[in-house]
Design an enzyme around this catalytic site. Sequence first.
Site, PDB file in Angstrom:
ATOM      1  N   HIS A  65      31.735 -21.489   0.171  1.00 34.82           N
ATOM      2  CA  HIS A  65      30.459 -20.787   0.264  1.00 34.82           C
ATOM      3  C   HIS A  65      29.299 -21.716  -0.116  1.00 34.82           C
ATOM      4  CE1 HIS A  65      32.280 -16.464   0.132  1.00 34.82           C
ATOM      5  NE2 HIS A  65      32.809 -17.241   1.067  1.00 34.82           N
ATOM      6  N   GLU A  87      26.734 -21.377  -2.058  1.00 37.85           N
ATOM      7  CA  GLU A  87      26.372 -21.467  -3.480  1.00 37.85           C
ATOM      8  C   GLU A  87      27.301 -22.439  -4.204  1.00 37.85           C
ATOM      9  OE1 GLU A  87      26.930 -18.820  -1.607  1.00 37.85           O
ATOM     10  OE2 GLU A  87      25.844 -17.052  -2.276  1.00 37.85           O
ATOM     11  N   CYS A 146      28.195 -13.475  -3.117  1.00 43.35           N
ATOM     12  CA  CYS A 146      29.397 -12.646  -3.267  1.00 43.35           C
ATOM     13  C   CYS A 146      29.908 -12.742  -4.712  1.00 43.35           C
ATOM     14  CB  CYS A 146      30.472 -13.096  -2.274  1.00 43.35           C
ATOM     15  SG  CYS A 146      31.263 -14.636  -2.751  1.00 43.35           S
ATOM     16  N   CYS A 148      31.046 -16.277  -5.779  1.00 43.69           N
ATOM     17  CA  CYS A 148      29.908 -17.167  -6.051  1.00 43.69           C
ATOM     18  C   CYS A 148      29.200 -16.741  -7.335  1.00 43.69           C
ATOM     19  CB  CYS A 148      28.939 -17.167  -4.877  1.00 43.69           C
ATOM     20  SG  CYS A 148      29.619 -18.000  -3.438  1.00 43.69           S
TER      21      CYS A 148
END
Length: 192
Positions: free
Chosen positions: A98, A100, A124, A127
């Site tokens: 992801h 992040e 999410c 993250c």
Amino acid sequence: MDLAEMTANMSLQNVNGKLQKKREDYIDWREYFMAMAFLAAKRSKDPSSQVGACVVNKENKIVGIGYNGMPLGCDDEVFPWGKNTPSPLDSKYLYVCHAEMNAILNKNAADVKDCSIYVGLFPCNECAKIIIQSGIKEVIYLSDKHAHKPETVASKRMFDAVGVKYWQFTPKNEKIEINFSDIDWNNMSPRK
Ligand SMILES: O=c1ccn([C@H]2C[C@H](O)[C@@H](COP(=O)(O)O)O2)c(=O)[nH]1
Ligand SMILES: [Zn+2]
């Protein structure tokens, strides 16, 4: 150049009796950092969702930037980008890193404690854990389109529990554009 041209997008200020040009149409810090997150997202190979993230310290310095992509060495031409595949092994979800996580791992500083993270999409739960563990204290996001999903509800629950602030960004500029063909390379300013 006439006065009108000279003062386009500028105001004049009086500095010790001299008129000095002052630019007015530069972007502010927050617009800049969110735009950086969106620029990073343009690197994503995910056909359905391109997410970017930009980590910024208290001195307004960018200390990490990233986008959603396959792990280093996992060929993004080989690993799958599908979503609703019969086997989860054939979809992207088990593999993709992801934005992040990438932005935090890409840090160019000793740590990201007390930093802010600018993201296109609300983080999410996975993250959110990384954001909390890394010491980031503020999340600025643009889209909350998955607000109803358990992943997002869980993220907010964790952020609330530990005092990570989060707030939705409203852009001032409808668009921030870089048009290379507009640049006059001789004086590095937009063509008149
Ligand atoms: O916190 C998040 C959540 C998701 N992403 C990435 C992971 C995937 O590449 C896409 C989501 O794909 P959908 O097709 O929208 O389900 O977004 C992320 O980077 N950060
Ligand atoms: Zn995530």
